[in-house]
Design an enzyme around this catalytic site. Structure first.
Site, PDB file in Angstrom:
ATOM      1  N   VAL A  14      -9.712  -2.778  -6.647  1.00  0.00           N
ATOM      2  CA  VAL A  14     -10.884  -2.757  -5.772  1.00  0.00           C
ATOM      3  C   VAL A  14     -12.137  -2.307  -6.527  1.00  0.00           C
ATOM      4  O   VAL A  14     -13.194  -2.929  -6.429  1.00  0.00           O
ATOM      5  CB  VAL A  14     -10.595  -1.827  -4.554  1.00  0.00           C
ATOM      6  N   ARG A  54      -7.442   3.451 -19.422  1.00  0.00           N
ATOM      7  CA  ARG A  54      -8.060   2.353 -18.659  1.00  0.00           C
ATOM      8  C   ARG A  54      -9.515   2.169 -19.105  1.00  0.00           C
ATOM      9  O   ARG A  54      -9.975   1.051 -19.324  1.00  0.00           O
ATOM     10  CB  ARG A  54      -7.970   2.690 -17.158  1.00  0.00           C
ATOM     11  N   CYS A  72      -0.621  -2.006   0.468  1.00  0.00           N
ATOM     12  CA  CYS A  72      -1.508  -2.120   1.641  1.00  0.00           C
ATOM     13  C   CYS A  72      -0.699  -2.313   2.918  1.00  0.00           C
ATOM     14  O   CYS A  72      -0.525  -1.367   3.673  1.00  0.00           O
ATOM     15  CB  CYS A  72      -2.475  -3.281   1.451  1.00  0.00           C
ATOM     16  N   ARG A 129       3.589  -2.938  -7.699  1.00  0.00           N
ATOM     17  CA  ARG A 129       3.767  -1.623  -7.097  1.00  0.00           C
ATOM     18  C   ARG A 129       4.403  -1.783  -5.719  1.00  0.00           C
ATOM     19  O   ARG A 129       4.008  -2.635  -4.939  1.00  0.00           O
ATOM     20  CB  ARG A 129       2.407  -0.933  -6.950  1.00  0.00           C
TER      21      ARG A 129
HETATM   22  N1  LIG Z   1      -5.505  -3.799  -4.175  1.00  0.00           N
HETATM   23  C1  LIG Z   1      -5.913  -4.402  -3.079  1.00  0.00           C
HETATM   24  O1  LIG Z   1      -5.754  -5.603  -2.948  1.00  0.00           O
HETATM   25  C2  LIG Z   1      -6.606  -3.653  -1.963  1.00  0.00           C
HETATM   26  C3  LIG Z   1      -7.176  -4.393  -0.937  1.00  0.00           C
HETATM   27  C4  LIG Z   1      -7.866  -3.733   0.054  1.00  0.00           C
HETATM   28  C5  LIG Z   1      -7.920  -2.339   0.032  1.00  0.00           C
HETATM   29  N2  LIG Z   1      -7.321  -1.633  -0.956  1.00  0.00           N
HETATM   30  C6  LIG Z   1      -7.444  -0.174  -0.943  1.00  0.00           C
HETATM   31  O2  LIG Z   1      -8.354   0.212  -1.955  1.00  0.00           O
HETATM   32  C7  LIG Z   1      -7.972   1.465  -2.526  1.00  0.00           C
HETATM   33  C8  LIG Z   1      -7.805   1.321  -4.028  1.00  0.00           C
HETATM   34  O3  LIG Z   1      -6.739   0.440  -4.281  1.00  0.00           O
HETATM   35  P1  LIG Z   1      -6.513  -0.293  -5.679  1.00  0.00           P
HETATM   36  O4  LIG Z   1      -5.487  -1.331  -5.444  1.00  0.00           O
HETATM   37  O5  LIG Z   1      -7.815  -0.681  -6.258  1.00  0.00           O
HETATM   38  O6  LIG Z   1      -5.894   0.894  -6.544  1.00  0.00           O
HETATM   39  P2  LIG Z   1      -5.489   0.842  -8.077  1.00  0.00           P
HETATM   40  O7  LIG Z   1      -4.262   1.650  -8.193  1.00  0.00           O
HETATM   41  O8  LIG Z   1      -5.517  -0.551  -8.576  1.00  0.00           O
HETATM   42  O9  LIG Z   1      -6.677   1.582  -8.830  1.00  0.00           O
HETATM   43  C9  LIG Z   1      -7.064   2.841  -8.582  1.00  0.00           C
HETATM   44  C10 LIG Z   1      -7.764   3.413  -9.814  1.00  0.00           C
HETATM   45  O10 LIG Z   1      -8.241   4.690  -9.428  1.00  0.00           O
HETATM   46  C11 LIG Z   1      -8.032   5.593 -10.510  1.00  0.00           C
HETATM   47  N3  LIG Z   1      -8.046   6.945  -9.961  1.00  0.00           N
HETATM   48  C12 LIG Z   1      -7.099   7.581  -9.255  1.00  0.00           C
HETATM   49  N4  LIG Z   1      -7.525   8.799  -8.903  1.00  0.00           N
HETATM   50  C13 LIG Z   1      -8.767   8.929  -9.395  1.00  0.00           C
HETATM   51  C14 LIG Z   1      -9.725   9.952  -9.358  1.00  0.00           C
HETATM   52  N5  LIG Z   1      -9.518  11.095  -8.705  1.00  0.00           N
HETATM   53  N6  LIG Z   1     -10.912   9.756  -9.976  1.00  0.00           N
HETATM   54  C15 LIG Z   1     -11.142   8.595 -10.621  1.00  0.00           C
HETATM   55  N7  LIG Z   1     -10.276   7.575 -10.699  1.00  0.00           N
HETATM   56  C16 LIG Z   1      -9.094   7.754 -10.079  1.00  0.00           C
HETATM   57  C17 LIG Z   1      -6.721   5.144 -11.120  1.00  0.00           C
HETATM   58  O11 LIG Z   1      -6.605   5.607 -12.451  1.00  0.00           O
HETATM   59  C18 LIG Z   1      -6.827   3.621 -10.995  1.00  0.00           C
HETATM   60  O12 LIG Z   1      -7.375   3.043 -12.156  1.00  0.00           O
HETATM   61  C19 LIG Z   1      -6.711   1.883  -1.781  1.00  0.00           C
HETATM   62  O13 LIG Z   1      -7.056   2.688  -0.710  1.00  0.00           O
HETATM   63  C20 LIG Z   1      -6.166   0.566  -1.273  1.00  0.00           C
HETATM   64  O14 LIG Z   1      -5.375   0.736  -0.130  1.00  0.00           O
HETATM   65  C21 LIG Z   1      -6.681  -2.264  -1.973  1.00  0.00           C
END
Ligand SMILES: NC(=O)c1ccc[n+]([C@@H]2O[C@H](COP(=O)([O-])OP(=O)(O)OC[C@H]3O[C@@H](n4cnc5c(N)ncnc54)[C@H](O)[C@@H]3O)[C@@H](O)[C@H]2O)c1
Length: 417
Positions: free
Chosen positions: A11, A34, A255, A322
């Site tokens: 995201v 990363r 999700c 995941r």
């Molecule tokens: N992946 C999807 O398709 C999707 C779609 C809609 C909503 N979401 C939501 O968006 C959010 C993020 O999901 P994602 O899939 O992008 O996650 P992700 O796991 O791909 O990425 C998250 C990133 O955040 C970093 N991170 C974790 N804690 C941190 C912190 N305290 N400070 C800075 N960086 C930190 C991690 O190192 C990682 O690189 C979640 O709530 C998810 O439910 C995801």
């Protein structure tokens, strides 16, 4: 204007890239590896290629929080998983909020994009910032919530053309945040009356999907026990204009299989037992067992089955594995076979992690009459393109192909859902 994105996953990274085309953008991640990889133009999620980063002069990748001082707007895009007991794990959102509280300046805005239950932006993010920064919410800083609604693996729907919803703590903030998103959005923004409405809208979208799939999975269980073909029944029922076109499925990922627990959690806090939501979750969690039962019932359980297992990511054409339920199924299968070959074109790093239990293949093998069972679990484009005769050549004379997503034509050796 200085923008900061916190958490550069599926995201956060696309958001940082789009925003940096018009604003000075700082893209922060806690994971130094990363950041180092992104600085070299390498995205392990395969969403972007090196060339996509070339002209982004305003995009600054960093793992130093000192670089984020003086930001006007913070976007939080960190994961929102669940704990072992299935309750929300907000620790990453809390950590990001705490970090912001130490660097936030007066009049800044904090926008949460992570999926949460209604109340998290104001009562968790806002409270942590207020408590640790000395700034007053509404007077000195404001909040907004705008969920990401991307669908991984879907090339048509992307960050630019998915309609965004935004809720904010006041009108001025709503307009300011909307203007920033509008710098790259092609669709009109839907502004909600409050932050909580935007939070609730996102969590029900995914919960609705989960419950709908659960209903179809339950139909499938019923028709399996009656030896009726679920696909044929669904095809017949879909001829009615208002029959919803869902298919049986393994609901994994972070999700659809996770967000309903967020809604269930807050529902209980407010005194409503979330019966439908949790029943749906329970039904979907039992699908791997159902698949195994169906496959094993056709085969001689006494022999050590030779199996080819195709597809491990949580959904097709997407490298994200995941919380993939394919792994649950694979682990159940271990009881019946010590000879399981696995292959997924999206998982390059699989070997290290799974080579103890399974033989990790780099391609679909060129073997003939070799397997008792070939399981096509995740219908990646590449698997769909393969001719049925290739699959049939892989199995022994008394072997079977399990075609979970119905990508092959009917044949006596094919077990359909
Ligand atoms: N992946 C999807 O398709 C999707 C779609 C809609 C909503 N979401 C939501 O968006 C959010 C993020 O999901 P994602 O899939 O992008 O996650 P992700 O796991 O791909 O990425 C998250 C990133 O955040 C970093 N991170 C974790 N804690 C941190 C912190 N305290 N400070 C800075 N960086 C930190 C991690 O190192 C990682 O690189 C979640 O709530 C998810 O439910 C995801």
């Amino acid at each position: 204007m200085k923008l900061t994105i916190i958490g550069l996953g599926y995201v956060g990274l696309p958001l940082a890239i789009e925003l940096s085309k018009n604003y000075s953008t700082f893209a922060y991640d806690i994971d130094r590896n990363r950041i180092e990889a992104l600085k070299l133009g390498k995205d392990i999620n395969n969403q972007f290629r090196k060339k996509d980063f070339i002209d982004l002069k305003n995009l600054n990748f960093t793992s130093k929080k000192e670089d984020l001082t003086n930001s006007d707007i913070f976007f939080i895009t960190v994961p929102s998983p669940i704990k072992k007991n299935k309750s929300p794990n907000l620790s990453l959102i809390e950590k990001a909020s705490y970090m912001i509280s130490k660097i936030i300046k007066k009049n800044a805005i904090v926008v949460l994009e992570s999926t949460v239950y209604p109340g998290v932006t104001r009562k968790i993010v806002g409270k942590i910032i207020e408590k640790n920064s000395g700034l007053k919410f509404l007077k000195d800083f404001n909040l907004a919530y705008s969920p990401e609604r991307i669908n991984p693996g879907d090339n048509k729907k992307n960050i630019k053309n998915i309609r965004k919803i935004i809720g904010a703590s006041n009108k001025q903030t709503l307009n300011k945040v909307s203007k920033i998103y509008n710098s790259f959005l092609e669709e009109k923004i839907f502004k909600t009356e409050s932050i909580e409405i935007a939070e609730a809208a996102k969590v029900i979208e995914n919960t609705q999907r989960d419950v709908n799939i659960a209903l179809i999975n339950e139909f499938n269980k019923i028709f399996n026990s009656m030896s009726l073909d679920t696909n044929s029944i669904l095809n017949a029922a879909s001829t009615k204009w208002n029959f919803l076109n869902f298919k049986p499925g393994l609901v994994g990922g972070h999700c659809i299989g996770v967000d309903p627990y967020y809604l269930a959690f807050i529902s209980r806090k407010f005194g409503t037992e979330p019966k439908m939501i949790l029943s749906g979750r329970e039904v979907n969690e039992t699908v791997p067992k159902l698949i195994l039962k169906k496959c094993i019932s056709k085969l001689n359980k006494n022999k050590n089955l030779r199996v080819l297992f195709l597809g491990l990511t949580f959904k097709e054409n997407c490298p994200d594995f995941r919380n993939s339920k394919a792994f649950d199924l694979l682990n159940l299968l271990k009881k019946y076979s010590k000879k399981i070959d696995i292959y997924d074109p999206f998982l390059n790093n699989l070997k290290k992690k799974y080579s103890q239990d399974f033989k990790v293949l780099k391609n679909i093998p060129n073997k003939r009459n070799f397997y008792d069972l070939v399981m096509i679990i995740v219908p990646h484009r590449m698997f769909v393109k393969i001719n049925i005769n290739k699959y049939l050549s892989l199995i022994k004379e008394d072997g079977f192909i399990y075609d979970f997503k119905n990508i092959l034509n009917n044949h006596k050796s094919i077990i359909k859902v």
